[in-house]
Design an enzyme around this catalytic site. Sequence first.
Site, short mmCIF file in Angstrom:
data_model
loop_
_atom_site.label_atom_id
_atom_site.label_comp_id
_atom_site.label_asym_id
_atom_site.label_seq_id
_atom_site.Cartn_x
_atom_site.Cartn_y
_atom_site.Cartn_z
N GLU A 111 149.06 52.57 1.57
CA GLU A 111 148.93 53.90 1.87
C GLU A 111 150.11 54.94 1.78
O GLU A 111 150.32 56.11 1.18
CB GLU A 111 148.66 54.01 3.35
CG GLU A 111 147.10 53.66 3.70
CD GLU A 111 145.83 54.27 3.13
OE1 GLU A 111 146.34 55.40 3.01
OE2 GLU A 111 144.85 53.79 3.45
N ASP A 169 138.63 49.29 -4.83
CA ASP A 169 138.45 50.42 -5.75
C ASP A 169 139.79 50.96 -6.75
O ASP A 169 139.44 51.12 -7.87
CB ASP A 169 137.94 51.63 -4.78
CG ASP A 169 138.89 51.92 -3.56
OD1 ASP A 169 139.78 51.17 -3.66
OD2 ASP A 169 138.59 53.00 -2.88
N GLU A 174 129.90 57.02 5.30
CA GLU A 174 130.61 55.86 4.84
C GLU A 174 130.01 54.87 4.25
O GLU A 174 130.19 54.30 3.17
CB GLU A 174 131.51 55.30 6.01
CG GLU A 174 132.66 54.70 5.73
CD GLU A 174 133.83 55.30 4.98
OE1 GLU A 174 133.72 56.47 4.68
OE2 GLU A 174 134.68 54.57 4.67
N GLU A 190 136.22 61.59 -2.73
CA GLU A 190 135.55 60.82 -4.28
C GLU A 190 134.41 61.58 -4.88
O GLU A 190 134.54 61.52 -6.21
CB GLU A 190 135.19 59.69 -3.88
CG GLU A 190 136.45 58.66 -3.66
CD GLU A 190 137.10 58.81 -2.34
OE1 GLU A 190 136.40 59.42 -1.39
OE2 GLU A 190 138.40 58.60 -1.86
N THR A 231 145.20 57.83 -7.43
CA THR A 231 144.26 57.86 -6.56
C THR A 231 144.35 58.62 -5.41
O THR A 231 143.46 58.82 -4.67
CB THR A 231 144.13 56.22 -6.14
OG1 THR A 231 142.79 56.08 -5.72
CG2 THR A 231 144.97 55.92 -5.05
#
Length: 572
Positions: free
Chosen positions: A135, A275, A368, A389, A472
């Site tokens: 993160e 991902d 989610e 996304e 990302t």
Amino acid sequence: MGSPRCNNRFVVALLVLLIFASVNSSASAFTHQKKVQMRDKVRKMFYHAYDNYMAHAFPHDELKPLTKTFTDSLSELGNLNLEYLPQNYNGSALSLIESLSSLIVLGNFTEFERGVMWLSENLTFDVDARVNLFECNIRVLGGLISAHILASENKSLFTNSSYEERLLHLAQDLGRRFLPAFETPTGLPYAWINLKHGVIENETTETSTSGCGSLILEMGALSRLTGDSRFERAALRALRKLWSMRSSLNLLGTTLNVLTGEWIEYSSGIGAGVDSFYEYLMKAYILFGSDEFWDMFHLAYLAVQKYFRHGPWYHEADMRSGKATYWQLTSLQAFWPGLQTLVGDVSAANLSHREFFYVWKKYGVLPERYLLEHATLHPTEKYYPLRPEFAESTYYLYQATKDPWYLEVGESIISSLNDHTKVDGGFASVRDVSTMKHEDHQHSFFLSETCKYLYLLYDDSFLAGRNFVFTTEGHPLPVRSLWHERLPVTYNPSNWTSSFKDDTKATRVSALESQVCPETIYGSKVESACHVPDLQVNHRCTSDAGCGIDSTNCRKRTCSAAGYCGLWRFVH
Ligand SMILES: *[C@@H]1O[C@H](CO)[C@@H](O)[C@H](O)[C@H]1NC(C)=O
Ligand SMILES: *[C@@H]1O[C@H](CO)[C@@H](O)[C@H](O)[C@H]1NC(C)=O
Ligand SMILES: *[C@@H]1O[C@H](CO)[C@@H](O)[C@H](O)[C@H]1NC(C)=O
Ligand SMILES: *[C@@H]1O[C@H](CO)[C@@H](O)[C@H](O)[C@H]1NC(C)=O
Ligand SMILES: *[C@@H]1O[C@H](CO)[C@@H](O)[C@H](O)[C@H]1NC(C)=O
Ligand SMILES: *[C@@H]1O[C@H](CO)[C@@H](O)[C@H](O)[C@H]1NC(C)=O
Ligand SMILES: *[C@@H]1O[C@H](CO)[C@@H](O)[C@H](O)[C@H]1NC(C)=O
Ligand SMILES: *[C@@H]1O[C@H](CO)[C@@H](O)[C@H](O)[C@H]1NC(C)=O
């Protein structure tokens, strides 16, 4: 390794296709005026989120928009059980760092300068706080590096001060604090690092595939910018180790032990925990041009298509047997059509994108988790934390096709966000999409990604004449020819540093703004318009003839043994 040249026949075919598409589509649906209107709507959303953060939360990490206060959430990201929370940590201005590249995209140079000056004078990473490496890498390191490049590209951007590589110094300091996490027997990094003290005693040895497989863009860029190769080497070593742990089906699991290099969770998909691993293989290939990333990506992509894909949906499967495990759509998976667009599989991307849009419309936002077999919400994971996304994939598909239909999808996303998540003090996450009850949290990625991709959908002047790879977390990194030196297979750090110093002569090499055709790196420019989509709408094929040309390298694609189009030179 010679690659075949772009075949003109296919170029023509593509151009005809694009022209046909734009003539054929409802040209009247989205006028220029309407685009400007939508752009201004997104601008307003960004400032509503940003100004409220600056008023009520800065310099803490994130805004709590319902109570108009703050949370120092950098230490809580990924920390589900809220363990080892810091006693004396007042935030790192996370949402400001995440906003910097968006401010440039929106053309707000003065606010950008103000932010940079504040950070360079006041931000320190010498804090006793345990943070999630992944993160912190994508949000903080990525935010700083991207903003650094944007700041140093424009010599007249700073009006009151001089830039002097201020953000790069911060990024380098942060990168150095990451390094102890990589000191494991396997080279796989710990998931957590204390910024002041390094890896803490008895730290958990469990991490995720994305946790060790999506560090290469930021850490690679940091090495290229500073000449200190340790960052790239650490990230590359971890990535190679991770790849070596794949099963004979070329599948990976979701969680693993960093000390032993053994899998803990064998089931995986394209969503949470995995991902960005796929995303970074492809994007690292575009940014750094090394075939090694390309080779990994294509084997991984083939395995995804073969074992996870079910029509337009993607379920999870056991890496050892390839047997389906969970039949769930998760909102993180919505990035996949964007990645497929980058690869050139536009029709497959379009197909999946439609399904995500269907679920978005069904609930007003994307839940989610959604149970595919029952077409219902997951009993507990009903939230929507302002995730980007789906907007991201919509942006990529619009860039690739210019089909105005995607602008309508964007409009629908924008209305939903304003109707369901806008509150007086910012934008609030949705706790439960069936009731639209709010949660007191405005995630920083709403500023770095959600607003940015929606804005770029209606105004992409920021991209004009340049190629960017978006991390990302939505932070743009320009594709530079000098970063495209081939990396030696075994890294030799002593011999490349000076040649990777700043190169601002980025060349526009691609018809798709966000792509680059590798043929251009060593010689003259070649437009990568040689992409021809699959003839088969469902992406299945029976022979090579149905498979078209790949946009990223102009290679002719073939039909795999499993009946999918791709660049399967290992298969044939
Ligand atoms: C955090 O803020 C508190 C209260 O303002 C202050 O006492 C403390 O010294 C600050 N800690 C750090 C590390 O700046
Ligand atoms: C830049 O952002 C600041 C803070 O939101 C705002 O006051 C200012 O009007 C913006 N400037 C432009 C040119 O949009
Ligand atoms: C530059 O300086 C002027 C005058 O001191 C000030 O009004 C302005 O806000 C400053 N701009 C930035 C970006 O700091
Ligand atoms: C650094 O923080 C202090 C205290 O909040 C503030 O007065 C100062 O203006 C900040 N520096 C910059 C360059 O903004
Ligand atoms: C560079 O910054 C100035 C603001 O000082 C701005 O007017 C100009 O448009 C910027 N150029 C680019 C290419 O972004
Ligand atoms: C680490 O684990 C050992 C063995 O379980 C224990 O004795 C020690 O107190 C732990 N240290 C910390 C800081 O928790
Ligand atoms: C996407 O799919 C729809 C049908 O679902 C079709 O009408 C449209 O032309 C497709 N667009 C592209 C770019 O393939
Ligand atoms: C760096 O590598 C190149 C070829 O890979 C070689 O020609 C050159 O001599 C090396 N330079 C140094 C300083 O080792």
